[in-house]
Motif scaffolding. Structure first.
Motif, PDB file in Angstrom:
ATOM      1  N   ARG A 288       0.833  -1.216   0.000  1.00 44.52           N
ATOM      2  CA  ARG A 288       0.000   0.000   0.000  1.00 44.52           C
ATOM      3  C   ARG A 288       0.859   1.254   0.000  1.00 44.52           C
ATOM      4  O   ARG A 288       0.607   2.211  -0.748  1.00 44.52           O
ATOM      5  N   MET A 294      -4.082  -0.389  -4.056  1.00 40.36           N
ATOM      6  CA  MET A 294      -5.245   0.244  -3.461  1.00 40.36           C
ATOM      7  C   MET A 294      -5.872  -0.734  -2.470  1.00 40.36           C
ATOM      8  O   MET A 294      -6.577  -1.673  -2.859  1.00 40.36           O
ATOM      9  N   GLU A 296      -8.132  -0.732   0.800  1.00 41.22           N
ATOM     10  CA  GLU A 296      -8.968  -0.043   1.783  1.00 41.22           C
ATOM     11  C   GLU A 296      -9.025  -0.860   3.071  1.00 41.22           C
ATOM     12  O   GLU A 296      -9.100  -2.098   3.040  1.00 41.22           O
TER      13      GLU A 296
END
Length: 458
Positions: A288, A294, A296
């Motif tokens: 990350r 990406m 989350e």
């Protein structure tokens, strides 16, 4: 797949079973550390591995679980993931997964027919025939590079690291879960020597994450990382984790890394899985932070929480309660002995085990005997198995010092009959555990879960 269809003077294999049997027929060539044959094979194929992004996972224990955590979190985050692991629990195709789904049998057959004439060519050279694991690794590379084309491949070593066939790749991150007493007949007779082999997956400039904790092993990894100018993220120094409790089926722990802190939960059982999950989390943080993945928080947490790996503190029967755990070395036995009283309430503990001949049986028993009431010793249905009577001699020699006062030891060579004995002696409030080599776990799991197509092998 046209770019992969090469060579072909050898009559093609007609079925999946023929393909798997041909690969297994290479077992007599043994384990021969070195990269010469796989490099020749990849060169003949145009080096397809260079088109892929790998996370390379080495270590004595926890490799498979760490691969499961990484695969689950990346999938939940929207990435396509190839996963290569060994050994397999149910079918040969388990080794090669794309998005948690096994390679189709017809695809495996096609790839084996691509490789077979090339393997025959190399067999005629001074290097001799590629081994079973080398060909299996080549199948994985062809599947990922030419068929499924995942965003990232979670790539488990077979044995060691430095001379392991999987070390042909240059990964984007390396992982060394831990270093313990296993395969020391091949990797070296001290932890430092084993650590040097595992550290062989560290590549110049490629970050490495590790949860090793022995000072002599830490020193080896630090020296290798420094020589490669690779950033080492070490548990206890660069990131940390602390268990915070068990809530139903979920273990929770706090993760504190160089970039931030998070509270995580996992359903995989045992304190050692917290270490594996924390190592995986550190890998995800590196991806990350430095590689523009990406990821989350919500997806990562969900992926880690629901990761699953068969045969690791896996409860497969309720009546009687039967737990499978593939602990087959001293460190695995120590984790198992620590985890069972924490996770289960039980009257008596009955344990069925079978082992391969090249393991540290005495050290294994020192951890297991203090918690067991009845020990059933059997033999896996596989070559190089440990004779059950020899296991009994070792267990008896340790009885006075380590075992419970009224320990009962039973010898039953036939694992199927041994399993029936285990079931018959385990009362409603007792706990039955099957442990040892994954070859035994595979057979027992297939029987208890009524999976008639269970295969097994390394």
């Amino acid at each position: 797949m046209d770019d992969l269809n090469r060579g072909g003077s050898t009559a093609p294999l007609a079925t999946y079973t023929e393909a798997v049997n041909w690969i297994k027929g290479l077992i007599p060539f043994g384990i021969r550390p070195g990269l010469d044959r796989i490099e020749m094979l990849m060169d003949k194929l145009g080096n397809p591995h260079r088109r892929l992004k790998f996370i390379h996972v080495a270590g004595t224990n926890g490799k498979g679980s760490t691969c499961a955590f990484l695969t689950s979190a990346l999938l939940q985050s929207g990435y396509s993931v190839g996963t290569f692991t060994s050994p397999y629990i149910t079918k040969f195709t388990n080794r090669f997964q794309y998005n948690n789904t096994d390679i189709p049998e017809e695809t495996l057959l096609e790839l084996v027919n691509t490789l077979r004439p090339l393997v025959d060519e190399i067999a005629e050279t001074e290097f001799g025939s590629p081994t079973m694991f080398e060909v299996t690794t080549a199948v994985a590379i062809l599947f990922f590079a030419g068929v499924s084309c995942p965003d990232v491949v979670v790539w488990e070593t077979g044995l060691g690291g430095r001379l392991d066939v999987t070390n042909i790749v240059t990964p984007i991150v390396s992982v060394i879960t831990n270093v313990g007493h296993d395969h020391m007949d091949i990797l070296g007779d001290t932890l430092e020597k084993v650590a040097m082999e595992k550290a062989g997956i560290i590549k110049p400039g490629v970050p490495v994450v590790s949860c090793v904790n022995q000072p002599e092993v830490v020193a080896v990894l630090k020296e290798k990382a420094a020589a490669c100018r690779s950033t080492l993220y070490l548990a206890g120094e660069d990131f940390s984790y602390e268990a915070t409790g068990i809530h139903g089926d979920v273990q929770t722990f706090n993760f504190k890394g160089p970039f931030r802190s998070l509270e995580l939960g996992i359903v995989m059982k045992g304190e050692h899985q917290i270490s594996n999950a924390a190592g995986a989390m550190m890998v995800l943080e590196v991806l990350r932070q430095y590689m523009a993945f990406m990821l989350e928080d919500e997806d990562v947490l969900e992926g880690l929480r629901h990761a699953f790996w068969a045969g690791r503190l896996e409860e497969v029967s309720k009546s009687p309660r039967i737990v499978l755990d593939g602990a087959h070395n001293p460190e695995g036995a120590e984790s198992l002995a620590k985890s069972l009283p924490q996770l289960y309430k039980y009257g008596e503990l009955n344990l069925l085990m079978g082992m391969m001949a090249n393991k540290h049986h005495e050290s294994y028993f020192k951890h297991i005997l203090p918690i067991v009431d009845t020990l059933i010793l059997t033999e896996p249905d596989f070559q190089n198995k440990m004779d059950a009577e020899n296991l009994q001699v070792i267990a008896e020699s340790l009885r006075d010092k380590y075992a419970k006062e009224n320990l009962v030891i039973i010898v039953e060579h036939n694992w199927g009959k041994a399993l029936q004995q285990l079931k018959s002696i385990t009362a409603e409030d007792d706990l039955a555990v099957v442990s040892g080599t994954l070859y035994l776990i595979s057979d027992v799991r297939g029987t208890l879960l009524q999976q008639p197509d269970t295969e097994k092998g390394w």
